[in-house]
Design a protein around this motif. Structure first.
Motif: not given
Length: 142
Positions: A30-50
């Protein structure tokens, strides 16, 4: 919010992500007034940072930017996907062509699709599998 499916590999990630997106839209708190979701599929660079004391797992790449751009064009309560993702969802999800838009960072306009819901046949197929599993003994399931 930024959700990642299929890291590092998952062949059904597009369908799982679309199901999750639809569930998020249907069951938003209920506390989320509105949300928009964009979804795309494909390769990406994934890693831990920091640093050692503060790390986070993240992804970067063209597909991450594409999902963000789709979100910017998304009406409240909707889920938008690009053409590649729409092709992977065919037969599992109901899709409607929303528009052809020029997304920031892209040189040509691209078709954008709205995920309307699950295909009835996909829901039936999942229900059939669940029914078959329920009828099996635990030894058969292993």
């Amino acid at each position: 919010m930024h959700l990642i499916f299929g890291a590092p590999l998952a062949p059904a990630a597009a369908v799982d992500a679309a199901r999750c997106a639809l569930a998020l839209q249907a069951e938003k708190p209920i506390f989320v007034q509105s949300q928009q979701i964009g979804l795309a599929v494909g390769g990406a660079f994934a890693c831990a940072v920091g640093a050692n004391k503060r790390r986070e797992y993240t992804v970067v790449g063209r597909v991450v930017n594409l999902a963000a751009r789709l979100t910017q064009h998304c009406p409240p309560g909707a889920v938008l996907v690009d053409e590649k993702t729409a092709m992977l969802l065919q037969g599992q999800m109901q899709l409607a062509l929303k528009d052809t838009v020029l997304l920031k960072g892209m040189s040509n306009p691209a078709p954008v699709f709205r995920v309307v819901g699950e295909q009835e046949t996909a829901v039936l197929r999942d229900a059939d599998v669940a029914a078959e599993l329920a009828e099996m003994s635990p030894a058969q399931v292993r």
